[in-house]
Design an enzyme around this catalytic site. Structure first.
Site, PDB file in Angstrom:
ATOM      1  N   SER A 122       0.959  -1.123   0.281  1.00 27.13           N
ATOM      2  CA  SER A 122       0.175   0.098  -0.446  1.00 27.13           C
ATOM      3  C   SER A 122       1.370   1.161   0.305  1.00 27.13           C
ATOM      4  O   SER A 122       1.581   1.257   0.952  1.00 27.13           O
ATOM      5  CB  SER A 122      -1.031   0.410   0.862  1.00 27.13           C
ATOM      6  OG  SER A 122      -2.128   0.322   1.191  1.00 27.13           O
TER       7      SER A 122
ATOM      8  N   ALA B  29       2.192   8.778  -1.632  1.00 30.08           N
ATOM      9  CA  ALA B  29       1.568   9.866  -2.367  1.00 30.08           C
ATOM     10  C   ALA B  29       2.469  11.025  -2.795  1.00 30.08           C
ATOM     11  O   ALA B  29       3.160  10.940  -2.003  1.00 30.08           O
ATOM     12  CB  ALA B  29       0.477  10.642  -1.290  1.00 30.08           C
TER      13      ALA B  29
ATOM     14  N   TYR C 109      -8.137  14.068   0.635  1.00 31.15           N
ATOM     15  CA  TYR C 109      -7.334  15.210  -0.205  1.00 31.15           C
ATOM     16  C   TYR C 109      -8.094  15.825  -0.867  1.00 31.15           C
ATOM     17  O   TYR C 109      -8.821  15.739  -1.111  1.00 31.15           O
ATOM     18  CB  TYR C 109      -6.205  14.153  -0.243  1.00 31.15           C
ATOM     19  CG  TYR C 109      -5.446  13.695   1.110  1.00 31.15           C
ATOM     20  CD1 TYR C 109      -4.495  14.938   1.463  1.00 31.15           C
ATOM     21  CD2 TYR C 109      -4.882  12.087   0.918  1.00 31.15           C
ATOM     22  CE1 TYR C 109      -3.997  14.941   2.722  1.00 31.15           C
ATOM     23  CE2 TYR C 109      -4.094  12.521   2.345  1.00 31.15           C
ATOM     24  CZ  TYR C 109      -3.442  13.094   3.118  1.00 31.15           C
ATOM     25  OH  TYR C 109      -2.795  13.030   4.322  1.00 31.15           O
TER      26      TYR C 109
ATOM     27  N   ARG D  14      -7.515   5.094  -6.345  1.00 30.42           N
ATOM     28  CA  ARG D  14      -7.945   4.753  -4.792  1.00 30.42           C
ATOM     29  C   ARG D  14      -8.973   5.938  -3.939  1.00 30.42           C
ATOM     30  O   ARG D  14      -8.873   7.150  -4.648  1.00 30.42           O
ATOM     31  CB  ARG D  14      -6.307   5.169  -4.115  1.00 30.42           C
ATOM     32  CG  ARG D  14      -7.144   5.189  -2.299  1.00 30.42           C
ATOM     33  CD  ARG D  14      -6.123   5.208  -0.941  1.00 30.42           C
ATOM     34  NE  ARG D  14      -5.102   3.625  -1.053  1.00 30.42           N
ATOM     35  CZ  ARG D  14      -4.458   3.305  -0.206  1.00 30.42           C
ATOM     36  NH1 ARG D  14      -4.162   3.445   0.377  1.00 30.42           N
ATOM     37  NH2 ARG D  14      -4.359   1.510  -0.195  1.00 30.42           N
TER      38      ARG D  14
ATOM     39  N   LEU E 211      -6.170  -3.335   8.348  1.00 33.18           N
ATOM     40  CA  LEU E 211      -6.095  -4.060   8.755  1.00 33.18           C
ATOM     41  C   LEU E 211      -5.955  -5.337   8.699  1.00 33.18           C
ATOM     42  O   LEU E 211      -6.649  -6.453   8.851  1.00 33.18           O
ATOM     43  CB  LEU E 211      -6.744  -4.288  10.289  1.00 33.18           C
ATOM     44  CG  LEU E 211      -6.532  -2.881  11.334  1.00 33.18           C
ATOM     45  CD1 LEU E 211      -7.483  -2.479  12.628  1.00 33.18           C
ATOM     46  CD2 LEU E 211      -5.180  -2.636  11.677  1.00 33.18           C
TER      47      LEU E 211
HETATM   48  C1  FNR Z   1      -0.915   5.295   4.907  1.00 31.14           C
HETATM   49  N1  FNR Z   1      -1.255   5.369   3.913  1.00 31.14           N
HETATM   50  C2  FNR Z   1      -1.432   6.069   2.718  1.00 31.14           C
HETATM   51  N2  FNR Z   1      -2.225   6.195   2.114  1.00 31.14           N
HETATM   52  C3  FNR Z   1      -2.136   6.047   0.260  1.00 31.14           C
HETATM   53  O1  FNR Z   1      -3.460   6.413  -0.165  1.00 31.14           O
HETATM   54  N3  FNR Z   1      -1.478   7.196   0.467  1.00 31.14           N
HETATM   55  C4  FNR Z   1       0.031   7.835   1.782  1.00 31.14           C
HETATM   56  O2  FNR Z   1       0.681   7.827   0.927  1.00 31.14           O
HETATM   57  C5  FNR Z   1      -0.088   6.772   2.744  1.00 31.14           C
HETATM   58  N4  FNR Z   1       0.406   7.241   3.593  1.00 31.14           N
HETATM   59  C6  FNR Z   1       0.622   6.414   5.388  1.00 31.14           C
HETATM   60  C7  FNR Z   1       1.562   6.264   5.082  1.00 31.14           C
HETATM   61  C8  FNR Z   1       2.069   5.377   6.942  1.00 31.14           C
HETATM   62  C9  FNR Z   1       3.090   5.566   7.691  1.00 31.14           C
HETATM   63  C10 FNR Z   1       1.066   4.936   6.890  1.00 31.14           C
HETATM   64  C11 FNR Z   1       1.466   3.858   7.910  1.00 31.14           C
HETATM   65  C12 FNR Z   1      -0.378   4.328   5.844  1.00 31.14           C
HETATM   66  C13 FNR Z   1      -2.416   4.920   3.773  1.00 31.14           C
HETATM   67  C14 FNR Z   1      -1.971   2.861   3.965  1.00 31.14           C
HETATM   68  O3  FNR Z   1      -1.504   3.020   2.795  1.00 31.14           O
HETATM   69  C15 FNR Z   1      -2.814   1.969   4.382  1.00 31.14           C
HETATM   70  O4  FNR Z   1      -3.965   2.184   3.284  1.00 31.14           O
HETATM   71  C16 FNR Z   1      -3.650   2.741   6.265  1.00 31.14           C
HETATM   72  O5  FNR Z   1      -2.198   2.149   6.557  1.00 31.14           O
HETATM   73  C17 FNR Z   1      -4.025   1.124   6.262  1.00 31.14           C
HETATM   74  O6  FNR Z   1      -3.837  -0.138   6.016  1.00 31.14           O
HETATM   75  P1  FNR Z   1      -2.887  -0.998   7.094  1.00 31.14           P
HETATM   76  O7  FNR Z   1      -1.678  -0.211   7.272  1.00 31.14           O
HETATM   77  O8  FNR Z   1      -3.887  -1.394   8.331  1.00 31.14           O
HETATM   78  O9  FNR Z   1      -2.367  -2.687   6.562  1.00 31.14           O
END
Ligand code: FNR
Length: 356
Positions: A22, A57, A180, A228, A299
């Site tokens: 992700s 992003a 965003y 997304r 999650l």
């Molecule tokens: C993110 N998430 C996120 N989502 C996204 O669309 N672009 C991004 O740049 C980011 N940046 C980001 C940084 C960090 C440190 C985290 C922990 C999360 C959200 C991420 O892609 C994901 O959707 C969520 O963290 C939920 O998934 P997990 O962590 O439960 O597997």
């Protein structure tokens, strides 16, 4: 029915499996350039055999960054900085995507570990823009974009997509989630415009559809395009799953290949029942009702849990975020746990078993 380690072909791209990284901000770029941290961070994923790594992003323009430490792909020099990282992933059989973004009213922050939120001009900050002059909680009031500026940003997304393809990226993802800029247009909680970009559902999704049309037009036919979205604002009167299904149908007709189904981010105090797999039902609903491929995220941490989502056809691929930060080689671990033999990077192969 698919399993976690089944390959997946979209347009001209075959992912070796459905374990996908992700997008995750690292706040570690300098003047928008990715560097040593990103080489190590993305490289660690690349040595862990996922099907796809989605880069965080990345601002299509400098003002589209979330923080002063976020990357951009605003010009060829910035795009070129990604190229060796993409090339390394390819050497490992791993595909690379980039998430093209504009933060809108949640822009111009310091890094999360700094002692204050907003970056001043002296610290490299800038004036934020949005659909509407409405602040996100704790942020300054942004300036509403003019129609001419919206057209300019549509072009910026398209230009960024062209540079991404030139840098070697296999997949383009448009970030239209998490409160965003693009979400600031389609969410009725934020968009208070009275022109053709505000009011009705059709008007609120117009900017996103224009971006998608412009990007699809300039990227090769063989390049998959993902979007997304936040499938729900998690609040009465906000954007909801019914809206998301209608949006997904439109996106499909414009050549979007897969919806990365996330949620939230429009307002700071939404009540979200966060629990394992809590967003999977969104991916399933879009899959069934809009008949579009989906990625599930949120999650999902255990191999059996991830595999089950695919076996039961609730989604087509799994995006893992924090589980990947904890263990960038999660796919190797998952294969072992599920009793599936996959190819390890040659240099790591001696660790495949702990026998002598
Ligand atoms: C993110 N998430 C996120 N989502 C996204 O669309 N672009 C991004 O740049 C980011 N940046 C980001 C940084 C960090 C440190 C985290 C922990 C999360 C959200 C991420 O892609 C994901 O959707 C969520 O963290 C939920 O998934 P997990 O962590 O439960 O597997």
């Amino acid at each position: 029915m698919n399993t976690l380690f089944d390959p997946f072909t979209l347009r001209g791209v075959t992912f070796q499996n459905r374990v996908w990284v992700s997008p995750m901000c690292q706040y570690s770029a300098t003047d928008g350039f990715v560097g040593a941290w990103h080489s190590a961070h993305l490289g660690a994923f690349a040595t862990g055999a996922p099907g796809l790594i989605m880069v965080e992003a990345t601002g299509v323009v400098p003002e589209g960054r979330i923080s002063i430490g976020c990357p951009t792909i605003e010009d060829d020099a910035h795009a070129k900085a990604f190229a060796p990282m993409v090339e390394f992933a390819h050497s490992q059989g791993v595909k690379m995507g980039i998430q093209l973004a504009h933060a809108g009213n949640k822009a111009s922050t310091m890094k999360p570990w700094d002692d204050h939120l907003m970056a001043s001009p002296a610290e490299g900050g800038w004036e934020a823009v949005s659909s509407t002059a409405r602040a996100f909680e704790g942020y300054p009031v942004p300036r509403a974009l003019t129609v001419a500026e919206i057209a300019g940003l549509v072009q910026s997304f398209a230009d960024a997509a062209v540079r991404s393809v030139k840098a070697g990226f296999d997949v383009i993802e448009i970030h239209a989630a998490h409160g965003y800029l693009l979400h600031q247009f389609y969410s009725p909680l934020i968009n208070g415009r009275t022109d053709e970009y505000g009011g009705s559902f059709e008007n609120r999704i117009r900017f996103l559809l224009e971006v998608v049309r412009a990007v699809r037009k300039v990227i090769p036919e063989g390049t998959p395009l993902f979007v997304r979205i936040s499938c729900s604002d998690w609040v009465d009167g906000g954007w909801n799953l019914i809206d998301s299904v209608e949006l997904a149908k439109e996106l499909k007709t414009l050549g979007v290949d897969l919806i990365d189904a996330s949620s939230g981010g429009a307002i700071h105090n939404a009540k979200i029942d966060v629990k394992p797999g809590f967003q999977v039902p969104f991916a399933t609903a879009l899959r069934t009702e809009a008949e579009i491929l989906t990625g599930a995220v949120g999650l999902i941490t255990e191999p059996e849990q991830a595999d089950h989502i695919l076996v039961t056809v609730e989604a087509d691929a799994i995006f893992l975020g924090r589980a990947m930060l904890r263990n960038p080689r999660w796919a190797l671990y998952a294969a072992e746990k599920l009793g599936i033999t996959i190819k390890w990077p040659t240099s790591l192969d001696r660790a495949r078993t702990l026998k002598k």
